[in-house]
Motif scaffolding. Sequence first.
Motif, PDB file in Angstrom:
ATOM      1  N   ALA A  13       4.723   0.541  -6.148  1.00 11.60           N
ATOM      2  CA  ALA A  13       5.518   1.238  -5.118  1.00 11.60           C
ATOM      3  C   ALA A  13       6.089   2.552  -5.646  1.00 11.60           C
ATOM      4  O   ALA A  13       7.250   2.874  -5.411  1.00 11.60           O
ATOM      5  N   GLY A  14       5.266   3.314  -6.379  1.00  9.62           N
ATOM      6  CA  GLY A  14       5.624   4.704  -6.691  1.00  9.62           C
ATOM      7  C   GLY A  14       5.284   5.557  -5.483  1.00  9.62           C
ATOM      8  O   GLY A  14       5.037   5.041  -4.376  1.00  9.62           O
ATOM      9  N   VAL A  15       5.235   6.869  -5.683  1.00 11.00           N
ATOM     10  CA  VAL A  15       5.017   7.751  -4.538  1.00 11.00           C
ATOM     11  C   VAL A  15       3.659   7.470  -3.876  1.00 11.00           C
ATOM     12  O   VAL A  15       3.557   7.445  -2.636  1.00 11.00           O
ATOM     13  N   HIS A  16       2.608   7.211  -4.685  1.00 15.76           N
ATOM     14  CA  HIS A  16       1.284   7.093  -4.083  1.00 15.76           C
ATOM     15  C   HIS A  16       1.063   5.748  -3.406  1.00 15.76           C
ATOM     16  O   HIS A  16       0.479   5.689  -2.316  1.00 15.76           O
ATOM     17  N   GLY A  17       1.562   4.671  -4.012  1.00 16.60           N
ATOM     18  CA  GLY A  17       1.454   3.364  -3.358  1.00 16.60           C
ATOM     19  C   GLY A  17       2.282   3.327  -2.075  1.00 16.60           C
ATOM     20  O   GLY A  17       1.855   2.763  -1.061  1.00 16.60           O
ATOM     21  N   SER A  18       3.453   3.957  -2.112  1.00 17.00           N
ATOM     22  CA  SER A  18       4.327   3.924  -0.930  1.00 17.00           C
ATOM     23  C   SER A  18       3.696   4.694   0.227  1.00 17.00           C
ATOM     24  O   SER A  18       3.680   4.216   1.371  1.00 17.00           O
ATOM     25  N   PHE A  19       3.152   5.883  -0.056  1.00 19.97           N
ATOM     26  CA  PHE A  19       2.500   6.649   1.026  1.00 19.97           C
ATOM     27  C   PHE A  19       1.224   5.949   1.513  1.00 19.97           C
ATOM     28  O   PHE A  19       0.894   6.021   2.696  1.00 19.97           O
ATOM     29  N   THR A  20       0.504   5.284   0.598  1.00 18.76           N
ATOM     30  CA  THR A  20      -0.729   4.584   1.023  1.00 18.76           C
ATOM     31  C   THR A  20      -0.366   3.420   1.960  1.00 18.76           C
ATOM     32  O   THR A  20      -0.980   3.246   3.029  1.00 18.76           O
ATOM     33  N   ALA A  21       0.640   2.657   1.551  1.00 17.90           N
ATOM     34  CA  ALA A  21       1.063   1.503   2.377  1.00 17.90           C
ATOM     35  C   ALA A  21       1.518   1.986   3.761  1.00 17.90           C
ATOM     36  O   ALA A  21       1.176   1.387   4.793  1.00 17.90           O
ATOM     37  N   TYR A  22       2.268   3.081   3.777  1.00 17.38           N
ATOM     38  CA  TYR A  22       2.769   3.643   5.040  1.00 17.38           C
ATOM     39  C   TYR A  22       1.602   4.060   5.953  1.00 17.38           C
ATOM     40  O   TYR A  22       1.581   3.766   7.160  1.00 17.38           O
ATOM     41  N   ASN A  23       0.583   4.713   5.368  1.00 12.96           N
ATOM     42  CA  ASN A  23      -0.587   5.116   6.163  1.00 12.96           C
ATOM     43  C   ASN A  23      -1.334   3.906   6.712  1.00 12.96           C
ATOM     44  O   ASN A  23      -1.817   3.923   7.844  1.00 12.96           O
ATOM     45  N   LEU A  24      -1.436   2.849   5.905  1.00 12.50           N
ATOM     46  CA  LEU A  24      -2.120   1.630   6.362  1.00 12.50           C
ATOM     47  C   LEU A  24      -1.341   0.986   7.513  1.00 12.50           C
ATOM     48  O   LEU A  24      -1.923   0.570   8.521  1.00 12.50           O
ATOM     49  N   ALA A  25      -0.029   0.930   7.366  1.00 15.01           N
ATOM     50  CA  ALA A  25       0.792   0.308   8.420  1.00 15.01           C
ATOM     51  C   ALA A  25       0.704   1.112   9.715  1.00 15.01           C
ATOM     52  O   ALA A  25       0.694   0.540  10.812  1.00 15.01           O
ATOM     53  N   LYS A  26       0.623   2.453   9.578  1.00 11.97           N
ATOM     54  CA  LYS A  26       0.488   3.294  10.786  1.00 11.97           C
ATOM     55  C   LYS A  26      -0.806   2.973  11.523  1.00 11.97           C
ATOM     56  O   LYS A  26      -0.914   3.179  12.724  1.00 11.97           O
ATOM     57  N   LYS A  27      -1.803   2.505  10.759  1.00 14.61           N
ATOM     58  CA  LYS A  27      -3.087   2.128  11.386  1.00 14.61           C
ATOM     59  C   LYS A  27      -3.103   0.656  11.774  1.00 14.61           C
ATOM     60  O   LYS A  27      -4.179   0.075  11.967  1.00 14.61           O
ATOM     61  N   ASN A  28      -1.923   0.058  11.811  1.00 14.26           N
ATOM     62  CA  ASN A  28      -1.786  -1.357  12.198  1.00 14.26           C
ATOM     63  C   ASN A  28      -2.486  -2.325  11.266  1.00 14.26           C
ATOM     64  O   ASN A  28      -2.886  -3.416  11.696  1.00 14.26           O
ATOM     65  N   ARG A  29      -2.675  -1.945  10.019  1.00 12.32           N
ATOM     66  CA  ARG A  29      -3.256  -2.889   9.045  1.00 12.32           C
ATOM     67  C   ARG A  29      -2.119  -3.724   8.455  1.00 12.32           C
ATOM     68  O   ARG A  29      -1.088  -3.160   8.049  1.00 12.32           O
TER      69      ARG A  29
END
Length: 387
Positions: A13-29
């Motif tokens: 959950a550094g900057v890159h994991g946090s932004f990746t997770a956020y993008n996935l959630a925005k796509k309803n994953r």
Amino acid sequence: MSSQDYDCIVIGAGVHGSFTAYNLAKKNRRTILLEQFVLPHSRGSSHGQTRVIRKAYEQDYYTQMMEECYQLWFQLEKEANVKLYRRTGLLVMGPERGVSFPAIKSTLQRNKIPMMTLQRKEFSQHIPNVNLTPGHEALVDMSAGVLYADRTLKTVQDLFQKLGGVIKDGQKVIDITPGSVVTVTTTSGVYRAKSLVITAGPWANTLLSYTGLQLPLQVLKINVCYWREKVPGFYNIQQHFPCFIQLEPEEARNDIYGLPSNEYPGLMKICYHSGFETDPDERDRQTDRGDIDILQRYITSCFPGLVPTPAIVESCMYTVTPDHHFVLDNHPTHSNIVIGAGFSGHGFKFGPIVGKLLCELSQGEVPSYDLAPFRIRRFQALSKSAL
Ligand SMILES: Cc1cc2nc3c(=O)[nH]c(=O)nc-3n(C[C@H](O)[C@H](O)[C@H](O)COP(=O)(O)OP(=O)(O)OC[C@H]3O[C@@H](n4cnc5c(N)ncnc54)[C@H](O)[C@@H]3O)c2cc1C
Ligand SMILES: O=C(O)[C@@H]1CCCC=N1
């Protein structure tokens, strides 16, 4: 032990994991973000109050990615109603006959990025209290500035959770079993998902060892130094003092950079863009301070308004690739495992775009940018696969 199924697991959950997770959630994953430390923490690479954001790069591809990335930063500020960016401009100084300074200047010109070149005679009018080294030139990347780092992580992690994402912190991943369904075991649970993203910063190779892959990454401890202004306000953000990068001649190898005084009253952050090899679990046993001698000499000659002894020294880590370019790629053997690593001390500003790209790779989508400079195969003989 609990066992749960997700569309995607993100480790780190550094900057890159946090932004990746956020993008996935925005796509309803259905996404879970696993972090070994209790959040927030200061043991990796993304902590601290500030980072530089800039378009001034030698390579067109970074400058061009930053065009979209700025828009993503602004969207995020709007969505979360929080200030993450402050424009200061970035002063770039370097040898006129070197490689980097002319390359950065022509990349900015070619891409029509707002910039200002400063002739030696007008330098001190615009940038008081800094001595330009003889034989060096200067320019200003006008849209560069400061990003608020800790605030960014909190913002992105909060938005991810609001979108239904799950964060499990204080859970160290201790095993990964690849397959069409990936199984990830932590110190307190077992999780299964269709895809996995590994964004483990300095621990990337520890995690990758469970998948039979090692990358040529070097972990460096960085001494983050803050220097006291002799006259408070000399180099202050409120007085419009810019961020800066001092490019050194190629043979000296490493640059120096700084941010205006802002985080701690009366203290300017100036650091050496390199450090000393460390084991990320033993970071504090690395006590080399040779970089501070270099910084002291530089500050004495170029920043006469600072006391040339650091007032505060904090710690952070870089994870460096041989060419200093990122790793953004699918695992060579397990295509549903995606790797974001080796950000080489300049990755923070790319957080929103890296998150978008790693999300695209994990979903089997065509990435929005040509990822050739970031592919693992560029290392060829260097990356050891035990498979
Ligand atoms: C001093 C300093 C100054 C910098 N300045 C700039 C700058 O001005 N501009 C810029 O753009 N970039 C800058 N950078 C670079 C930037 O901060 C990094 O590139 C970026 O933060 C890397 O983020 P990351 O997510 O890859 O790694 P990290 O932030 O380290 O995140 C990885 C996470 O994975 C977790 N993890 C690891 N192993 C496990 C496990 N087994 N189980 C669960 N979790 C695990 C870690 O605990 C960590 O939280 C700077 C870096 C430093 C150190
Ligand atoms: O990435 C950045 O902009 C900073 C400043 C230059 C050296 C590394 N990080």
